[in-house]
Design an enzyme around this catalytic site. Structure first.
Site, PDB file in Angstrom:
ATOM      1  N   SER A  24       0.809  -1.222   0.000  1.00 53.16           N
ATOM      2  CA  SER A  24       0.000   0.000   0.000  1.00 53.16           C
ATOM      3  C   SER A  24       0.841   1.271   0.000  1.00 53.16           C
ATOM      4  O   SER A  24       1.828   1.398   0.730  1.00 53.16           O
ATOM      5  CB  SER A  24      -0.909   0.023   1.233  1.00 53.16           C
ATOM      6  OG  SER A  24      -1.629   1.248   1.268  1.00 53.16           O
ATOM      7  N   SER A  26      -0.625   4.102   0.788  1.00 53.09           N
ATOM      8  CA  SER A  26      -1.350   5.036   1.658  1.00 53.09           C
ATOM      9  C   SER A  26      -0.525   5.565   2.826  1.00 53.09           C
ATOM     10  O   SER A  26      -0.611   6.765   3.132  1.00 53.09           O
ATOM     11  CB  SER A  26      -2.641   4.386   2.165  1.00 53.09           C
ATOM     12  OG  SER A  26      -3.532   4.236   1.087  1.00 53.09           O
ATOM     13  N   LYS A  75     -13.984  -4.202   2.242  1.00 50.63           N
ATOM     14  CA  LYS A  75     -14.838  -3.026   2.027  1.00 50.63           C
ATOM     15  C   LYS A  75     -16.325  -3.275   2.333  1.00 50.63           C
ATOM     16  O   LYS A  75     -17.015  -2.378   2.808  1.00 50.63           O
ATOM     17  CB  LYS A  75     -14.667  -2.491   0.603  1.00 50.63           C
ATOM     18  CG  LYS A  75     -13.299  -1.834   0.396  1.00 50.63           C
ATOM     19  CD  LYS A  75     -13.183  -1.188  -0.962  1.00 50.63           C
ATOM     20  CE  LYS A  75     -11.805  -0.544  -1.125  1.00 50.63           C
ATOM     21  NZ  LYS A  75     -11.647   0.129  -2.420  1.00 50.63           N
ATOM     22  N   ASP A 109     -13.965   6.354  -2.638  1.00 51.56           N
ATOM     23  CA  ASP A 109     -13.534   5.911  -3.968  1.00 51.56           C
ATOM     24  C   ASP A 109     -14.374   6.580  -5.059  1.00 51.56           C
ATOM     25  O   ASP A 109     -13.838   6.998  -6.094  1.00 51.56           O
ATOM     26  CB  ASP A 109     -13.679   4.385  -4.109  1.00 51.56           C
ATOM     27  CG  ASP A 109     -12.583   3.617  -3.381  1.00 51.56           C
ATOM     28  OD1 ASP A 109     -11.484   4.178  -3.213  1.00 51.56           O
ATOM     29  OD2 ASP A 109     -12.818   2.457  -3.006  1.00 51.56           O
ATOM     30  N   GLY A 134     -15.013  -4.319 -16.403  1.00 53.52           N
ATOM     31  CA  GLY A 134     -14.887  -4.969 -15.105  1.00 53.52           C
ATOM     32  C   GLY A 134     -16.143  -4.766 -14.272  1.00 53.52           C
ATOM     33  O   GLY A 134     -16.909  -3.804 -14.505  1.00 53.52           O
ATOM     34  N   ALA A 135     -16.381  -5.687 -13.338  1.00 53.41           N
ATOM     35  CA  ALA A 135     -17.584  -5.603 -12.505  1.00 53.41           C
ATOM     36  C   ALA A 135     -17.266  -5.986 -11.066  1.00 53.41           C
ATOM     37  O   ALA A 135     -18.084  -6.566 -10.366  1.00 53.41           O
ATOM     38  CB  ALA A 135     -18.675  -6.514 -13.073  1.00 53.41           C
ATOM     39  N   LEU A 215      -7.732   2.213 -13.409  1.00 53.04           N
ATOM     40  CA  LEU A 215      -7.713   2.448 -11.958  1.00 53.04           C
ATOM     41  C   LEU A 215      -6.437   1.915 -11.306  1.00 53.04           C
ATOM     42  O   LEU A 215      -6.045   2.366 -10.234  1.00 53.04           O
ATOM     43  CB  LEU A 215      -8.930   1.799 -11.291  1.00 53.04           C
ATOM     44  CG  LEU A 215     -10.114   2.739 -11.022  1.00 53.04           C
ATOM     45  CD1 LEU A 215     -10.476   3.567 -12.230  1.00 53.04           C
ATOM     46  CD2 LEU A 215     -11.301   1.969 -10.519  1.00 53.04           C
ATOM     47  N   TYR A 217      -2.355   1.339 -10.864  1.00 56.58           N
ATOM     48  CA  TYR A 217      -1.277   2.311 -11.027  1.00 56.58           C
ATOM     49  C   TYR A 217       0.050   1.601 -11.219  1.00 56.58           C
ATOM     50  O   TYR A 217       0.176   0.396 -10.965  1.00 56.58           O
ATOM     51  CB  TYR A 217      -1.217   3.318  -9.874  1.00 56.58           C
ATOM     52  CG  TYR A 217      -1.719   2.789  -8.565  1.00 56.58           C
ATOM     53  CD1 TYR A 217      -3.037   3.011  -8.190  1.00 56.58           C
ATOM     54  CD2 TYR A 217      -0.896   2.050  -7.728  1.00 56.58           C
ATOM     55  CE1 TYR A 217      -3.529   2.502  -6.999  1.00 56.58           C
ATOM     56  CE2 TYR A 217      -1.374   1.550  -6.535  1.00 56.58           C
ATOM     57  CZ  TYR A 217      -2.700   1.781  -6.172  1.00 56.58           C
ATOM     58  OH  TYR A 217      -3.180   1.274  -4.997  1.00 56.58           O
ATOM     59  N   GLY A 238      -4.292   5.079 -12.219  1.00 53.56           N
ATOM     60  CA  GLY A 238      -5.142   5.387 -11.077  1.00 53.56           C
ATOM     61  C   GLY A 238      -4.492   6.228 -10.001  1.00 53.56           C
ATOM     62  O   GLY A 238      -5.068   6.381  -8.917  1.00 53.56           O
TER      63      GLY A 238
HETATM   64  P1  NDP Z   1     -11.964  -6.864  -7.841  1.00 54.27           P
HETATM   65  O1  NDP Z   1     -11.199  -8.123  -7.609  1.00 54.27           O
HETATM   66  O2  NDP Z   1     -13.159  -6.589  -7.006  1.00 54.27           O
HETATM   67  O3  NDP Z   1     -12.468  -6.872  -9.394  1.00 54.27           O
HETATM   68  C1  NDP Z   1     -11.614  -7.170 -10.436  1.00 54.27           C
HETATM   69  C2  NDP Z   1     -12.402  -7.286 -11.751  1.00 54.27           C
HETATM   70  O4  NDP Z   1     -11.449  -7.533 -12.800  1.00 54.27           O
HETATM   71  C3  NDP Z   1     -13.411  -8.432 -11.814  1.00 54.27           C
HETATM   72  O5  NDP Z   1     -14.536  -8.006 -12.551  1.00 54.27           O
HETATM   73  C4  NDP Z   1     -12.625  -9.512 -12.572  1.00 54.27           C
HETATM   74  O6  NDP Z   1     -13.436 -10.434 -13.234  1.00 54.27           O
HETATM   75  C5  NDP Z   1     -11.910  -8.641 -13.581  1.00 54.27           C
HETATM   76  N1  NDP Z   1     -10.767  -9.272 -14.234  1.00 54.27           N
HETATM   77  C6  NDP Z   1      -9.669  -9.788 -13.651  1.00 54.27           C
HETATM   78  N2  NDP Z   1      -8.813 -10.242 -14.599  1.00 54.27           N
HETATM   79  C7  NDP Z   1      -9.396 -10.014 -15.806  1.00 54.27           C
HETATM   80  C8  NDP Z   1      -9.008 -10.251 -17.153  1.00 54.27           C
HETATM   81  N3  NDP Z   1      -7.854 -10.863 -17.448  1.00 54.27           N
HETATM   82  N4  NDP Z   1      -9.846  -9.871 -18.136  1.00 54.27           N
HETATM   83  C9  NDP Z   1     -11.010  -9.282 -17.842  1.00 54.27           C
HETATM   84  N5  NDP Z   1     -11.446  -9.015 -16.577  1.00 54.27           N
HETATM   85  C10 NDP Z   1     -10.645  -9.395 -15.580  1.00 54.27           C
HETATM   86  O7  NDP Z   1     -10.901  -5.693  -7.759  1.00 54.27           O
HETATM   87  P2  NDP Z   1     -11.165  -4.119  -7.525  1.00 54.27           P
HETATM   88  O8  NDP Z   1     -12.318  -3.698  -8.360  1.00 54.27           O
HETATM   89  O9  NDP Z   1     -11.212  -3.806  -6.081  1.00 54.27           O
HETATM   90  O10 NDP Z   1      -9.799  -3.496  -8.074  1.00 54.27           O
HETATM   91  C11 NDP Z   1      -9.493  -3.524  -9.458  1.00 54.27           C
HETATM   92  C12 NDP Z   1      -8.282  -2.642  -9.758  1.00 54.27           C
HETATM   93  O11 NDP Z   1      -8.555  -1.297  -9.403  1.00 54.27           O
HETATM   94  C13 NDP Z   1      -7.020  -3.040  -8.982  1.00 54.27           C
HETATM   95  O12 NDP Z   1      -5.921  -2.923  -9.858  1.00 54.27           O
HETATM   96  C14 NDP Z   1      -6.958  -2.015  -7.877  1.00 54.27           C
HETATM   97  O13 NDP Z   1      -5.633  -1.776  -7.435  1.00 54.27           O
HETATM   98  C15 NDP Z   1      -7.517  -0.799  -8.574  1.00 54.27           C
HETATM   99  N6  NDP Z   1      -8.094   0.191  -7.647  1.00 54.27           N
HETATM  100  C16 NDP Z   1      -7.563   1.455  -7.664  1.00 54.27           C
HETATM  101  C17 NDP Z   1      -8.076   2.439  -6.843  1.00 54.27           C
HETATM  102  C18 NDP Z   1      -7.488   3.802  -6.893  1.00 54.27           C
HETATM  103  O14 NDP Z   1      -7.722   4.594  -5.985  1.00 54.27           O
HETATM  104  N7  NDP Z   1      -6.742   4.133  -7.937  1.00 54.27           N
HETATM  105  C19 NDP Z   1      -9.193   2.176  -5.907  1.00 54.27           C
HETATM  106  C20 NDP Z   1      -9.689   0.818  -5.978  1.00 54.27           C
HETATM  107  C21 NDP Z   1      -9.146  -0.135  -6.827  1.00 54.27           C
HETATM  108  P3  NDP Z   1     -13.911 -11.820 -12.500  1.00 54.27           P
HETATM  109  O15 NDP Z   1     -14.950 -11.423 -11.515  1.00 54.27           O
HETATM  110  O16 NDP Z   1     -14.422 -12.641 -13.630  1.00 54.27           O
HETATM  111  O17 NDP Z   1     -12.684 -12.405 -11.852  1.00 54.27           O
END
Ligand code: NDP
Length: 268
Positions: A24, A26, A75, A109, A134-135, A215, A217, A238
């Site tokens: 992190s 942070s 979260k 966020d 992404g979801a 998102l 970095y 991000g």
């Molecule tokens: P999650 O694990 O909740 O979600 C990740 C998503 O990515 C899921 O929908 C997953 O699909 C999908 N995914 C993973 N690999 C692939 C791939 N090869 N192709 C397509 N889809 C894929 O993570 P978060 O949403 O919490 O975080 C995601 C990113 O955002 C991270 O890199 C995190 O560091 C960044 N982030 C940055 C923030 C900022 O302040 N800049 C704040 C929060 C997050 P599935 O469900 O099918 O696995």
């Protein structure tokens, strides 16, 4: 290195909790802000596994901690712990900022993403269209924030049913194919970059001038941004969102303007 286990937490006032948490940025960002504001405060990174948040928070409150940020996988658990929550935390179903004494939860966020977006470009009102890739957890905050701001949002996920669920809960509509045609903004919220990959966007259908944000970095944003760049599109990672969500958390805890420039410099 995975951060200090919460049972071994040193005395401090603020912390980020998660698992893993050693990576992190942070602590560097918040401690630089406290130094710049001449506040005698400390911010730690503490490892808290899923299921242990309530125990950890009781322990930290007894040690004198006043607030925490939480990240993966805590979260949703954080929102469940709270006795009150901001409307955005309730809407997203997740919190990343907690006030310990009053058991209050917020989600910075979503507004942090909008603040970063405002720094990326200005978009004409009325016709703004976004494609969110992404979801997962961060997609929920992004979709809620864009939908609230009046954007027309499409959501794509590799498991289509997850995009359908997200759009039904938060707004926008799910699409089967990551087709950026007509989109002014493309946001990559997937964690694909952590594995050195990027979602397979139909880049040839993106209009020139489409704005991009990943998102992630650092190196994790590179696959997506480089794929876009090779088609003549530019964007940002991000970092600005990370600073903005941290600045908004600091402002919520301390009631003072956060020194964003200092916070950014601390993590570059
Ligand atoms: P999650 O694990 O909740 O979600 C990740 C998503 O990515 C899921 O929908 C997953 O699909 C999908 N995914 C993973 N690999 C692939 C791939 N090869 N192709 C397509 N889809 C894929 O993570 P978060 O949403 O919490 O975080 C995601 C990113 O955002 C991270 O890199 C995190 O560091 C960044 N982030 C940055 C923030 C900022 O302040 N800049 C704040 C929060 C997050 P599935 O469900 O099918 O696995």
């Amino acid at each position: 290195m995975n951060g200090t286990p919460w049972r071994d937490a040193p005395r401090a006032e603020y912390a980020v909790l998660g698992d893993p948490i050693g990576h992190s940025l942070s602590p560097a960002m918040h401690n630089a802000a406290y130094a710049s504001l001449e506040l005698p405060l400390r911010y730690e990174a503490l490892q808290v596994p899923a299921g242990e948040l309530a125990l950890a928070l009781d322990h930290l409150a007894a040690l004198g901690y006043r607030g925490v940020n939480v990240t993966l996988p805590l979260k949703e658990e954080a929102l469940g712990w709270a006795e009150s929550a901001s409307p955005m935390a309730v809407r997203v179903g997740a919190a990343n900022t907690l006030h310990l004494a009053r058991r209050h939860a917020e989600n910075t966020d979503a507004p942090g993403f909008m603040e970063a977006l405002a720094g990326l470009a200005s978009f004409a009102e009325g016709t703004r269209k976004a494609l969110v890739l992404g979801a997962g957890g961060s997609a929920r905050a992004v979709v809620a924030a864009l939908d609230d701001a009046g954007w027309d949002v499409r959501v794509w996920a590799r498991r289509h049913e997850r995009a359908v669920e997200l759009a039904a809960a938060l707004g926008g509509r799910a699409v089967q194919v990551p087709d950026p045609e007509g989109a002014h903004l493309l946001v990559n919220t997937t964690s694909a970059g952590l594995a050195g990959e990027a979602p397979t966007v139909l880049w040839d259908r993106a209009q020139p001038g489409t704005h991009l944000m990943d998102l992630a970095y650092g190196g994790a944003a590179r696959p997506f941004l480089e794929a876009a760049q090779s088609r003549g599109l530019a964007g940002c990672d991000g970092t600005a969102m990370l600073v903005a969500q941290g600045a908004l958390a600091l402002e919520s805890w301390l009631g003072t303007r956060a020194p964003r420039e200092v916070m950014l410099l601390a993590i570059l």
